[in-house]
Design an enzyme around this catalytic site. Structure first.
Site, PDB file in Angstrom:
ATOM      1  N   TRP A  25      29.230-104.497   8.771  1.00 60.33           N
ATOM      2  CA  TRP A  25      30.485-103.809   8.455  1.00 60.33           C
ATOM      3  C   TRP A  25      30.269-102.290   8.278  1.00 60.33           C
ATOM      4  O   TRP A  25      30.628-101.721   7.239  1.00 60.33           O
ATOM      5  CB  TRP A  25      31.097-104.392   7.191  1.00 60.33           C
ATOM      6  CG  TRP A  25      31.464-105.842   7.269  1.00 60.33           C
ATOM      7  CD1 TRP A  25      31.082-106.748   8.228  1.00 60.33           C
ATOM      8  CD2 TRP A  25      32.281-106.576   6.344  1.00 60.33           C
ATOM      9  NE1 TRP A  25      31.607-107.981   7.946  1.00 60.33           N
ATOM     10  CE2 TRP A  25      32.354-107.911   6.800  1.00 60.33           C
ATOM     11  CE3 TRP A  25      32.957-106.242   5.181  1.00 60.33           C
ATOM     12  CZ2 TRP A  25      33.074-108.895   6.133  1.00 60.33           C
ATOM     13  CZ3 TRP A  25      33.670-107.216   4.506  1.00 60.33           C
ATOM     14  CH2 TRP A  25      33.735-108.532   4.978  1.00 60.33           C
ATOM     15  N   LYS A  56      22.256-109.172  20.475  1.00 60.85           N
ATOM     16  CA  LYS A  56      21.530-108.442  19.420  1.00 60.85           C
ATOM     17  C   LYS A  56      20.308-109.259  18.981  1.00 60.85           C
ATOM     18  O   LYS A  56      19.235-108.710  18.727  1.00 60.85           O
ATOM     19  CB  LYS A  56      22.441-108.152  18.227  1.00 60.85           C
ATOM     20  CG  LYS A  56      23.557-107.146  18.477  1.00 60.85           C
ATOM     21  CD  LYS A  56      23.062-105.748  18.831  1.00 60.85           C
ATOM     22  CE  LYS A  56      22.395-105.042  17.667  1.00 60.85           C
ATOM     23  NZ  LYS A  56      22.019-103.649  18.027  1.00 60.85           N
ATOM     24  N   THR A 105      22.243-107.097  13.297  1.00 59.56           N
ATOM     25  CA  THR A 105      23.548-107.415  12.717  1.00 59.56           C
ATOM     26  C   THR A 105      23.609-108.762  12.001  1.00 59.56           C
ATOM     27  O   THR A 105      22.858-109.690  12.333  1.00 59.56           O
ATOM     28  CB  THR A 105      24.597-107.400  13.853  1.00 59.56           C
ATOM     29  OG1 THR A 105      25.822-107.939  13.393  1.00 59.56           O
ATOM     30  CG2 THR A 105      24.149-108.233  15.042  1.00 59.56           C
ATOM     31  N   ASP A 139      21.889 -88.935  23.899  1.00 64.37           N
ATOM     32  CA  ASP A 139      23.026 -89.827  24.055  1.00 64.37           C
ATOM     33  C   ASP A 139      23.021 -90.352  25.486  1.00 64.37           C
ATOM     34  O   ASP A 139      22.190 -89.932  26.283  1.00 64.37           O
ATOM     35  CB  ASP A 139      24.323 -89.049  23.786  1.00 64.37           C
ATOM     36  CG  ASP A 139      25.241 -89.835  22.872  1.00 64.37           C
ATOM     37  OD1 ASP A 139      25.087 -91.068  22.845  1.00 64.37           O
ATOM     38  OD2 ASP A 139      26.091 -89.231  22.201  1.00 64.37           O
ATOM     39  N   GLY A 193      26.691 -92.041  17.833  1.00 65.60           N
ATOM     40  CA  GLY A 193      27.361 -93.158  17.153  1.00 65.60           C
ATOM     41  C   GLY A 193      27.457 -92.912  15.652  1.00 65.60           C
ATOM     42  O   GLY A 193      26.995 -91.883  15.152  1.00 65.60           O
ATOM     43  N   GLN A 194      28.055 -93.859  14.950  1.00 60.98           N
ATOM     44  CA  GLN A 194      28.221 -93.703  13.491  1.00 60.98           C
ATOM     45  C   GLN A 194      26.860 -93.483  12.816  1.00 60.98           C
ATOM     46  O   GLN A 194      26.670 -92.535  12.049  1.00 60.98           O
ATOM     47  CB  GLN A 194      28.854 -94.960  12.885  1.00 60.98           C
ATOM     48  CG  GLN A 194      30.221 -95.310  13.388  1.00 60.98           C
ATOM     49  CD  GLN A 194      30.826 -96.417  12.546  1.00 60.98           C
ATOM     50  OE1 GLN A 194      31.578 -96.152  11.609  1.00 60.98           O
ATOM     51  NE2 GLN A 194      30.515 -97.657  12.853  1.00 60.98           N
ATOM     52  N   ASP A 247      20.523 -93.132  28.721  1.00 60.66           N
ATOM     53  CA  ASP A 247      21.554 -94.103  29.114  1.00 60.66           C
ATOM     54  C   ASP A 247      20.963 -95.509  29.162  1.00 60.66           C
ATOM     55  O   ASP A 247      20.147 -95.824  30.034  1.00 60.66           O
ATOM     56  CB  ASP A 247      22.124 -93.705  30.489  1.00 60.66           C
ATOM     57  CG  ASP A 247      23.200 -94.667  30.943  1.00 60.66           C
ATOM     58  OD1 ASP A 247      23.539 -95.619  30.196  1.00 60.66           O
ATOM     59  OD2 ASP A 247      23.707 -94.480  32.068  1.00 60.66           O
ATOM     60  N   HIS A 296      25.726-101.767  22.409  1.00 57.60           N
ATOM     61  CA  HIS A 296      27.064-102.199  22.835  1.00 57.60           C
ATOM     62  C   HIS A 296      27.683-102.855  21.600  1.00 57.60           C
ATOM     63  O   HIS A 296      27.338-103.984  21.253  1.00 57.60           O
ATOM     64  CB  HIS A 296      26.937-103.209  23.977  1.00 57.60           C
ATOM     65  CG  HIS A 296      28.237-103.567  24.615  1.00 57.60           C
ATOM     66  ND1 HIS A 296      29.300-104.090  23.910  1.00 57.60           N
ATOM     67  CD2 HIS A 296      28.670-103.465  25.907  1.00 57.60           C
ATOM     68  CE1 HIS A 296      30.312-104.315  24.735  1.00 57.60           C
ATOM     69  NE2 HIS A 296      29.952-103.934  25.946  1.00 57.60           N
ATOM     70  N   TYR A 344      27.991-110.676  21.527  1.00 61.40           N
ATOM     71  CA  TYR A 344      27.386-109.546  20.808  1.00 61.40           C
ATOM     72  C   TYR A 344      26.228-110.039  19.939  1.00 61.40           C
ATOM     73  O   TYR A 344      25.114-109.506  20.008  1.00 61.40           O
ATOM     74  CB  TYR A 344      28.454-108.855  19.953  1.00 61.40           C
ATOM     75  CG  TYR A 344      27.914-107.822  18.987  1.00 61.40           C
ATOM     76  CD1 TYR A 344      27.419-106.600  19.448  1.00 61.40           C
ATOM     77  CD2 TYR A 344      27.878-108.068  17.610  1.00 61.40           C
ATOM     78  CE1 TYR A 344      26.923-105.648  18.568  1.00 61.40           C
ATOM     79  CE2 TYR A 344      27.378-107.124  16.725  1.00 61.40           C
ATOM     80  CZ  TYR A 344      26.904-105.919  17.208  1.00 61.40           C
ATOM     81  OH  TYR A 344      26.400-104.983  16.339  1.00 61.40           O
TER      82      TYR A 344
HETATM   83  P1  NDP Z   1      28.508 -97.095  17.336  1.00 56.87           P
HETATM   84  O1  NDP Z   1      29.315 -97.906  18.305  1.00 56.87           O
HETATM   85  O2  NDP Z   1      29.165 -96.081  16.487  1.00 56.87           O
HETATM   86  O3  NDP Z   1      27.313 -96.365  18.111  1.00 56.87           O
HETATM   87  C1  NDP Z   1      26.692 -96.913  19.226  1.00 56.87           C
HETATM   88  C2  NDP Z   1      26.316 -95.752  20.105  1.00 56.87           C
HETATM   89  O4  NDP Z   1      25.776 -96.269  21.336  1.00 56.87           O
HETATM   90  C3  NDP Z   1      27.541 -94.891  20.495  1.00 56.87           C
HETATM   91  O5  NDP Z   1      27.212 -93.523  20.388  1.00 56.87           O
HETATM   92  C4  NDP Z   1      27.768 -95.288  21.942  1.00 56.87           C
HETATM   93  O6  NDP Z   1      28.369 -94.252  22.704  1.00 56.87           O
HETATM   94  C5  NDP Z   1      26.348 -95.513  22.378  1.00 56.87           C
HETATM   95  N1  NDP Z   1      26.296 -96.137  23.677  1.00 56.87           N
HETATM   96  C6  NDP Z   1      27.210 -96.911  24.302  1.00 56.87           C
HETATM   97  N2  NDP Z   1      26.818 -97.196  25.545  1.00 56.87           N
HETATM   98  C7  NDP Z   1      25.623 -96.565  25.721  1.00 56.87           C
HETATM   99  C8  NDP Z   1      24.718 -96.454  26.801  1.00 56.87           C
HETATM  100  N3  NDP Z   1      24.955 -97.017  28.004  1.00 56.87           N
HETATM  101  N4  NDP Z   1      23.589 -95.731  26.613  1.00 56.87           N
HETATM  102  C9  NDP Z   1      23.338 -95.118  25.451  1.00 56.87           C
HETATM  103  N5  NDP Z   1      24.167 -95.168  24.399  1.00 56.87           N
HETATM  104  C10 NDP Z   1      25.292 -95.893  24.539  1.00 56.87           C
HETATM  105  O7  NDP Z   1      27.710 -98.142  16.471  1.00 56.87           O
HETATM  106  P2  NDP Z   1      27.079 -98.002  14.997  1.00 56.87           P
HETATM  107  O8  NDP Z   1      26.524 -96.631  14.801  1.00 56.87           O
HETATM  108  O9  NDP Z   1      28.042 -98.539  14.040  1.00 56.87           O
HETATM  109  O10 NDP Z   1      25.897 -99.055  15.157  1.00 56.87           O
HETATM  110  C11 NDP Z   1      24.516 -98.708  15.024  1.00 56.87           C
HETATM  111  C12 NDP Z   1      23.700 -99.975  15.059  1.00 56.87           C
HETATM  112  O11 NDP Z   1      24.093-100.832  13.989  1.00 56.87           O
HETATM  113  C13 NDP Z   1      23.848-100.813  16.336  1.00 56.87           C
HETATM  114  O12 NDP Z   1      22.601-101.345  16.672  1.00 56.87           O
HETATM  115  C14 NDP Z   1      24.790-101.928  15.935  1.00 56.87           C
HETATM  116  O13 NDP Z   1      24.598-103.096  16.707  1.00 56.87           O
HETATM  117  C15 NDP Z   1      24.385-102.128  14.483  1.00 56.87           C
HETATM  118  N6  NDP Z   1      25.446-102.727  13.659  1.00 56.87           N
HETATM  119  C16 NDP Z   1      26.697-102.133  13.610  1.00 56.87           C
HETATM  120  C17 NDP Z   1      27.692-102.704  12.853  1.00 56.87           C
HETATM  121  C18 NDP Z   1      29.060-102.106  12.781  1.00 56.87           C
HETATM  122  O14 NDP Z   1      29.906-102.620  12.029  1.00 56.87           O
HETATM  123  N7  NDP Z   1      29.363-101.020  13.505  1.00 56.87           N
HETATM  124  C19 NDP Z   1      27.464-103.949  12.070  1.00 56.87           C
HETATM  125  C20 NDP Z   1      26.117-104.455  12.173  1.00 56.87           C
HETATM  126  C21 NDP Z   1      25.159-103.848  12.939  1.00 56.87           C
HETATM  127  P3  NDP Z   1      29.984 -94.246  22.860  1.00 56.87           P
HETATM  128  O15 NDP Z   1      30.533 -94.213  21.472  1.00 56.87           O
HETATM  129  O16 NDP Z   1      30.235 -93.021  23.640  1.00 56.87           O
HETATM  130  O17 NDP Z   1      30.313 -95.519  23.583  1.00 56.87           O
END
Ligand code: NDP
Length: 296
Positions: free
Chosen positions: A153, A132, A104, A30, A10-11, A39, A64, A128
Site C-alpha cells: 500500500w 513479482k 509485495t 528511468d 516512481g514513488q 528501460d 510494472h 502482478y
Molecule cells: P511506481 O509505479 O510509482 O514506480 C514504478 C516505476 O517504474 C515508475 O517510474 C515507472 O515509470 C517505471 N517503469 C514502468 N515501466 C518501465 C520500464 N519499461 N522500464 C523502466 N521503468 C519502468 O511504483 P512504486 O514506486 O510504488 O513501487 C516501487 C516498488 O515497490 C515496486 O517494485 C513495486 O512492485 C513495489 N510495491 C509497490 C506497492 C504500491 O502500492 N505501489 C505495494 C507493494 C510493493 P512510469 O511511471 O513512467 O510508468
C-alpha cells in the site's frame, strides 16, 4: 560507493534519489534515460548498463505496478517484474555488487488474519503478484548479494494516491463507499527509501544480513478506516476544505469488481527487519499525517 538507481521517477524511486545521495555517487535512470538504458522492456540494454557502470550497489525501484492492467498484459508484466530483474541479478553476481529490490504483499493469497512472515509460503492471486514472486526467485537463484524488501500500500506526496482520491471524492459526493475487508498498512515511499539507505549502510558492515525482509509501517488498517482517517485529519487541519460527504459507508471487496484479485489479509510481520537492522517502524498514521500536511 557507486550506486545505480533504476526507476528513479516512481514513488519510491523519487524518494531514493534523496535518501541514497548521502551514501555515494548515484547514477539515477528511468525508462527513457538517454545516456544509459534504463528501460526494463529491454533486458539486454539494462544488463549492458550494469556492465558499463560497474556499480557497487544497484537499487531497483522500476516495476510494472498497474495491478489490473497486468492481467491483460502478462508478458510485459513478467518482463518488467521478473525477467529484467533476474538478468540484473546475474550481472550483479558477476560484479559482486549488491542488488536491492522491492516486492509485495500480493505474493500471498490473503488468507487468515495473522501477519505474514518471510517464511510463509507465497501463493499469488494475480499476474502482478505472480510476476513479482518470480522476480524474487530469480534474484535469489542468481546467487548475487541482495536485499529484497516486501512492502504494501505504498503512497507518496508526489503524484496521485488513495488519500488524494478520497479527499477529492469527499468534496464532490455526499456518500462514499470504501472497502473494509482488505487489511494492511499504508507505507510511505519516504519511509521505504530511508530504510533502504540505512540497510545498505548496515550491509557494508554485515553482509551476512542480506536476504528477504518485510518492510511496512507499523499498525494495521483497512481502506475504509484509512479513508475516514484522511478525511477527518483534513477537516481538522484545513477547515476551508468543504467536505460534502456525510456518509462514508464500508463495503466488501465484491462491491468493486476488478480484473485482478487482491488479498484480504495483506498484514506483513516486520519483526525480522526491525531486529536485524535495529529499526523501529513508525505507525502508519504518522506517515500519512505527514503526507497530508504536505499536500493540504
Ligand atoms: P511506481 O509505479 O510509482 O514506480 C514504478 C516505476 O517504474 C515508475 O517510474 C515507472 O515509470 C517505471 N517503469 C514502468 N515501466 C518501465 C520500464 N519499461 N522500464 C523502466 N521503468 C519502468 O511504483 P512504486 O514506486 O510504488 O513501487 C516501487 C516498488 O515497490 C515496486 O517494485 C513495486 O512492485 C513495489 N510495491 C509497490 C506497492 C504500491 O502500492 N505501489 C505495494 C507493494 C510493493 P512510469 O511511471 O513512467 O510508468
Amino acid at each position: 560507493m557507486n550506486i545505480l538507481l533504476l526507476g528513479k521517477g516512481g514513488q519510491v524511486g523519487w524518494e531514493l534519489q534523496r535518501s541514497l545521495a548521502v551514501l555515494g555517487q548515484v547514477t539515477a535512470l528511468d525508462f527513457d534515460s538517454r545516456e544509459h538504458c534504463g528501460d526494463f522492456a529491454n533486458p539486454q540494454g539494462v544488463a549492458e548498463t550494469v556492465r558499463a557502470l560497474r556499480p557497487d550497489v544497484i537499487v531497483n525501484a522500476a516495476a510494472h505496478t498497474a495491478v489490473d492492467r497486468a492481467e491483460s498484459e502478462p508478458e510485459l508484466a513478467r518482463l518488467l517484474n521478473a525477467t529484467t530483474p533476474g538478468l540484473i541479478a546475474q550481472e550483479a553476481a558477476r560484479l559482486g555488487a549488491w542488488l536491492v529490490h522491492y516486492s509485495t504483499d500480493y505474493v500471498f493469497d490473503g488468507s487468515g488474519q495473522r501477519p505474514w512472515t518471510e517464511s510463509d509460503p507465497p501463493a499469488p492471486l494475480s499476474v502482478y503478484g505472480a510476476t513479482k514472486l518470480e522476480g524474487e526467485q530469480l534474484i535469489t537463484q542468481s546467487g548475487c548479494r541482495h536485499l529484497i524488501l516486501r512492502t504494501s500500500w505504498v503512497y507518496a506526496a508526489r503524484g496521485g494516491n488513495f488519500a488524494k482520491t478520497m479527499l477529492r471524492l469527499a468534496q464532490e459526493r455526499e456518500r462514499l463507499t470504501v472497502i473494509d475487508d482488505q487489511w494492511g498498512a499504508p507505507t510511505g515511499a519516504d519511509l521505504l527509501a530511508d530504510v533502504t539507505a540505512h540497510a545498505i549502510g548496515h550491509l557494508q558492515q554485515r553482509p551476512e544480513d542480506g536476504g528477504l525482509y518485510h518492510c511496512v509501517a507499523g499498525g494495521e488498517t483497512h481502506w475504509h478506516a484509512y479513508a475516514k482517517y484522511v478525511i477527518a485529519q483534513a477537516q481538522q487541519w484545513q477547515p476551508a476544505i468543504k467536505i460534502k460527504a456525510t456518509e462514508i459507508a464500508p463495503v466488501p471487496t465484491s462491491s468493486f469488481p476488478t480484473p485482478a484479485r487482491r488479498p484480504h489479509n495483506s498484514r506483513l510481520d516486520t519483526s525480522r527487519l526491525q531486529a536485524t537492522f535495529g529499526l523501529t517502524l513508525p505507525h502508519w498514521q504518522q506517515g500519512v499525517a505527514r503526507m497530508l500536511a504536505e499536500i493540504l
